[in-house]
Design an enzyme around this catalytic site. Structure first.
Site, PDB file in Angstrom:
ATOM      1  N   GLY A 144       0.840  -1.202   0.000  1.00 29.78           N
ATOM      2  CA  GLY A 144       0.000   0.000   0.000  1.00 29.78           C
ATOM      3  C   GLY A 144       0.869   1.244   0.000  1.00 29.78           C
ATOM      4  O   GLY A 144       0.496   2.287   0.536  1.00 29.78           O
ATOM      5  N   ASP A 202       2.547  -2.128  -4.504  1.00 30.52           N
ATOM      6  CA  ASP A 202       1.203  -1.554  -4.711  1.00 30.52           C
ATOM      7  C   ASP A 202       0.733  -1.896  -6.125  1.00 30.52           C
ATOM      8  O   ASP A 202       1.478  -2.494  -6.906  1.00 30.52           O
ATOM      9  CB  ASP A 202       1.225  -0.026  -4.486  1.00 30.52           C
ATOM     10  CG  ASP A 202      -0.126   0.506  -3.988  1.00 30.52           C
ATOM     11  OD1 ASP A 202      -1.149   0.228  -4.648  1.00 30.52           O
ATOM     12  OD2 ASP A 202      -0.157   1.174  -2.941  1.00 30.52           O
ATOM     13  N   TYR A 209     -15.503  -6.148   5.827  1.00 29.49           N
ATOM     14  CA  TYR A 209     -14.333  -5.306   6.155  1.00 29.49           C
ATOM     15  C   TYR A 209     -13.940  -5.539   7.615  1.00 29.49           C
ATOM     16  O   TYR A 209     -12.778  -5.839   7.914  1.00 29.49           O
ATOM     17  CB  TYR A 209     -14.656  -3.823   5.922  1.00 29.49           C
ATOM     18  CG  TYR A 209     -13.489  -2.906   6.239  1.00 29.49           C
ATOM     19  CD1 TYR A 209     -12.462  -2.712   5.318  1.00 29.49           C
ATOM     20  CD2 TYR A 209     -13.389  -2.255   7.467  1.00 29.49           C
ATOM     21  CE1 TYR A 209     -11.371  -1.887   5.609  1.00 29.49           C
ATOM     22  CE2 TYR A 209     -12.307  -1.433   7.760  1.00 29.49           C
ATOM     23  CZ  TYR A 209     -11.308  -1.256   6.824  1.00 29.49           C
ATOM     24  OH  TYR A 209     -10.224  -0.453   7.127  1.00 29.49           O
ATOM     25  N   LYS A 264     -10.549  -7.520   9.214  1.00 31.02           N
ATOM     26  CA  LYS A 264      -9.619  -6.890  10.157  1.00 31.02           C
ATOM     27  C   LYS A 264      -9.575  -7.659  11.485  1.00 31.02           C
ATOM     28  O   LYS A 264      -8.529  -7.719  12.136  1.00 31.02           O
ATOM     29  CB  LYS A 264     -10.001  -5.420  10.378  1.00 31.02           C
ATOM     30  CG  LYS A 264      -9.890  -4.557   9.117  1.00 31.02           C
ATOM     31  CD  LYS A 264      -8.451  -4.433   8.628  1.00 31.02           C
ATOM     32  CE  LYS A 264      -8.295  -3.449   7.482  1.00 31.02           C
ATOM     33  NZ  LYS A 264      -6.911  -3.282   7.037  1.00 31.02           N
TER      34      LYS A 264
HETATM   35  P1  NAD Z   1      -5.361   4.298   0.885  1.00 31.52           P
HETATM   36  O1  NAD Z   1      -6.489   3.994  -0.022  1.00 31.52           O
HETATM   37  O2  NAD Z   1      -4.797   5.684   0.880  1.00 31.52           O
HETATM   38  O3  NAD Z   1      -4.151   3.283   0.627  1.00 31.52           O
HETATM   39  C1  NAD Z   1      -4.357   1.925   0.408  1.00 31.52           C
HETATM   40  C2  NAD Z   1      -3.352   1.443  -0.616  1.00 31.52           C
HETATM   41  O4  NAD Z   1      -3.590   0.043  -0.818  1.00 31.52           O
HETATM   42  C3  NAD Z   1      -3.485   2.122  -1.988  1.00 31.52           C
HETATM   43  O5  NAD Z   1      -2.235   2.614  -2.443  1.00 31.52           O
HETATM   44  C4  NAD Z   1      -3.980   1.017  -2.879  1.00 31.52           C
HETATM   45  O6  NAD Z   1      -3.564   1.111  -4.250  1.00 31.52           O
HETATM   46  C5  NAD Z   1      -3.418  -0.222  -2.191  1.00 31.52           C
HETATM   47  N1  NAD Z   1      -4.143  -1.395  -2.626  1.00 31.52           N
HETATM   48  C6  NAD Z   1      -5.501  -1.564  -2.648  1.00 31.52           C
HETATM   49  N2  NAD Z   1      -5.806  -2.723  -3.239  1.00 31.52           N
HETATM   50  C7  NAD Z   1      -4.637  -3.304  -3.606  1.00 31.52           C
HETATM   51  C8  NAD Z   1      -4.323  -4.510  -4.272  1.00 31.52           C
HETATM   52  N3  NAD Z   1      -5.278  -5.330  -4.748  1.00 31.52           N
HETATM   53  N4  NAD Z   1      -3.032  -4.810  -4.470  1.00 31.52           N
HETATM   54  C9  NAD Z   1      -2.046  -3.954  -4.045  1.00 31.52           C
HETATM   55  N5  NAD Z   1      -2.289  -2.804  -3.410  1.00 31.52           N
HETATM   56  C10 NAD Z   1      -3.577  -2.471  -3.202  1.00 31.52           C
HETATM   57  O7  NAD Z   1      -5.862   3.889   2.329  1.00 31.52           O
HETATM   58  P2  NAD Z   1      -5.283   4.057   3.805  1.00 31.52           P
HETATM   59  O8  NAD Z   1      -6.344   4.699   4.588  1.00 31.52           O
HETATM   60  O9  NAD Z   1      -3.911   4.596   3.828  1.00 31.52           O
HETATM   61  O10 NAD Z   1      -5.296   2.527   4.220  1.00 31.52           O
HETATM   62  C11 NAD Z   1      -4.161   1.846   4.749  1.00 31.52           C
HETATM   63  C12 NAD Z   1      -4.662   0.727   5.644  1.00 31.52           C
HETATM   64  O11 NAD Z   1      -5.302   1.297   6.787  1.00 31.52           O
HETATM   65  C13 NAD Z   1      -5.705  -0.187   4.996  1.00 31.52           C
HETATM   66  O12 NAD Z   1      -5.426  -1.520   5.366  1.00 31.52           O
HETATM   67  C14 NAD Z   1      -7.004   0.256   5.621  1.00 31.52           C
HETATM   68  O13 NAD Z   1      -7.957  -0.788   5.690  1.00 31.52           O
HETATM   69  C15 NAD Z   1      -6.536   0.663   7.002  1.00 31.52           C
HETATM   70  N6  NAD Z   1      -7.418   1.588   7.720  1.00 31.52           N
HETATM   71  C16 NAD Z   1      -7.736   2.804   7.183  1.00 31.52           C
HETATM   72  C17 NAD Z   1      -8.542   3.667   7.916  1.00 31.52           C
HETATM   73  C18 NAD Z   1      -8.913   5.028   7.400  1.00 31.52           C
HETATM   74  O14 NAD Z   1      -9.831   5.652   7.950  1.00 31.52           O
HETATM   75  N7  NAD Z   1      -8.248   5.559   6.395  1.00 31.52           N
HETATM   76  C19 NAD Z   1      -9.032   3.281   9.161  1.00 31.52           C
HETATM   77  C20 NAD Z   1      -8.694   2.033   9.684  1.00 31.52           C
HETATM   78  C21 NAD Z   1      -7.867   1.206   8.959  1.00 31.52           C
END
Ligand code: NAD
Length: 279
Positions: free
Chosen positions: A8, A32, A157, A161
């Site tokens: 990611g 990614d 989701y 997690k």
């Molecule tokens: P984001 O969308 O900015 O980043 C997620 C990244 O994952 C992206 O670059 C995307 O291209 C990559 N990705 C998605 N599907 C993919 C695949 N099939 N293969 C390879 N890469 C892939 O999101 P974020 O908020 O930075 O999320 C990071 C982590 O934090 C995630 O696991 C998300 O579930 C978790 N999270 C986010 C939040 C929030 O509110 N943003 C809250 C709790 C947990």
């Protein structure tokens, strides 16, 4: 200076982590869908296998740490539930199983898995979906949430997690991780302003749910601050941190679950746990 793998890496918390690690002088191998050192689709078995092999090759078989941040949020659309399960659960577990020898080779490696506070704050998550994921059965997990209609993606989701958090806690304490010097922990963010949250806020139904959610300190979290937590959990400060789920969520988990944890180990399980453990 160390060598780290970050999934990611192109966006949000993953990208902020990469920037900080590189600024500290570390070598980072980003994974990614695009704009990464290793371009791989973690929703497919082939993509995950490629990510395992290419990272190990780029790291010469030696990883000082890994951050598993690739993830799909609880958006709508056909096939979304399966995609969430594949990326958020298998995209973590299969990579860590594949990278484990390279992490063990470092002797003092740290792993941070990005979980979520949806693990403790989402109601009605079917336990059978969590168990199916832990057993490696994505089809069964998707079937278990399908009957919930429009909230199925939110449930899978949270299930993904929960499953990944339990996987972390189960494996972190096993000799092949703990005694190999690999510290396996998870970070559980609340709502953090990244493209993933922006996607949720763009849907009126999901935006209402997000905005109504209690956040005692107010507002949304910042991806850079979460990356600072990740960097800390990759540092020597985490030498004694093992199997922990660190909530950084503005107080939502504490608001919903003030008295549920800590809770003493049930006496009926204690003897078994003691017997299984040898110092
Ligand atoms: P984001 O969308 O900015 O980043 C997620 C990244 O994952 C992206 O670059 C995307 O291209 C990559 N990705 C998605 N599907 C993919 C695949 N099939 N293969 C390879 N890469 C892939 O999101 P974020 O908020 O930075 O999320 C990071 C982590 O934090 C995630 O696991 C998300 O579930 C978790 N999270 C986010 C939040 C929030 O509110 N943003 C809250 C709790 C947990």
């Amino acid at each position: 200076m160390g060598t780290y793998a970050v999934t990611g890496s192109a966006s949000g918390m993953g990208r902020e982590t990469v920037d900080r690690l590189r600024a500290d002088g570390h070598r980072v191998i980003g994974v990614d869908l695009k704009e990464a050192d290793v371009v791989a689709d973690l929703s497919t078995h082939d993509g995950r296998a490629r990510a395992v092999a290419q990272v190990i090759s780029a790291a010469d078989g030696h990883l000082d740490g890994a951050v598993l941040a690739a993830g799909i949020g609880p958006g709508n659309g056909a096939g979304r539930a399966r995609l969430i399960a594949e990326v958020n659960y298998r995209g973590v577990v299969e990579l860590l199983e594949g990278w484990r020898p390279a992490l063990a080779a470092a002797g003092n490696a740290k792993v941070v898995v990005i979980s979520s506070n949806s693990t403790t704050t989402t109601p009605m998550v079917p336990e059978r979906a969590v168990k199916a994921l832990l057993a490696g059965d994505v089809d069964k997990a998707v079937r278990a949430v399908r009957l919930f209609g429009p909230v199925a993606p939110a449930l899978i989701y949270a299930a993904s997690k929960i499953a990944v958090s339990r996987w972390v806690r189960r494996h972190a304490v096993r000799p092949e991780w703990a005694r190999a010097g690999i510290r396996l922990n998870a970070l559980a963010p609340g709502a953090i302003m990244t493209p993933l949250l922006e996607e949720q806020l763009a849907s009126p139904r999901q935006a209402k749910a997000v905005q109504r959610f209690p956040v005692p300190v107010g507002g949304f979290g910042d991806a850079g601050q979460l990356a600072d937590w990740i960097r800390f959990m990759l540092s020597d400060a985490a030498d004694f941190l093992c199997g922990s789920i660190v909530f950084v969520d503005g107080g939502t988990d504490a608001h919903f679950r003030p008295d549920d944890w800590p809770e003493p180990v049930p006496a009926r399980r204690l003897v078994g746990y003691l017997r299984r453990f040898r110092n």
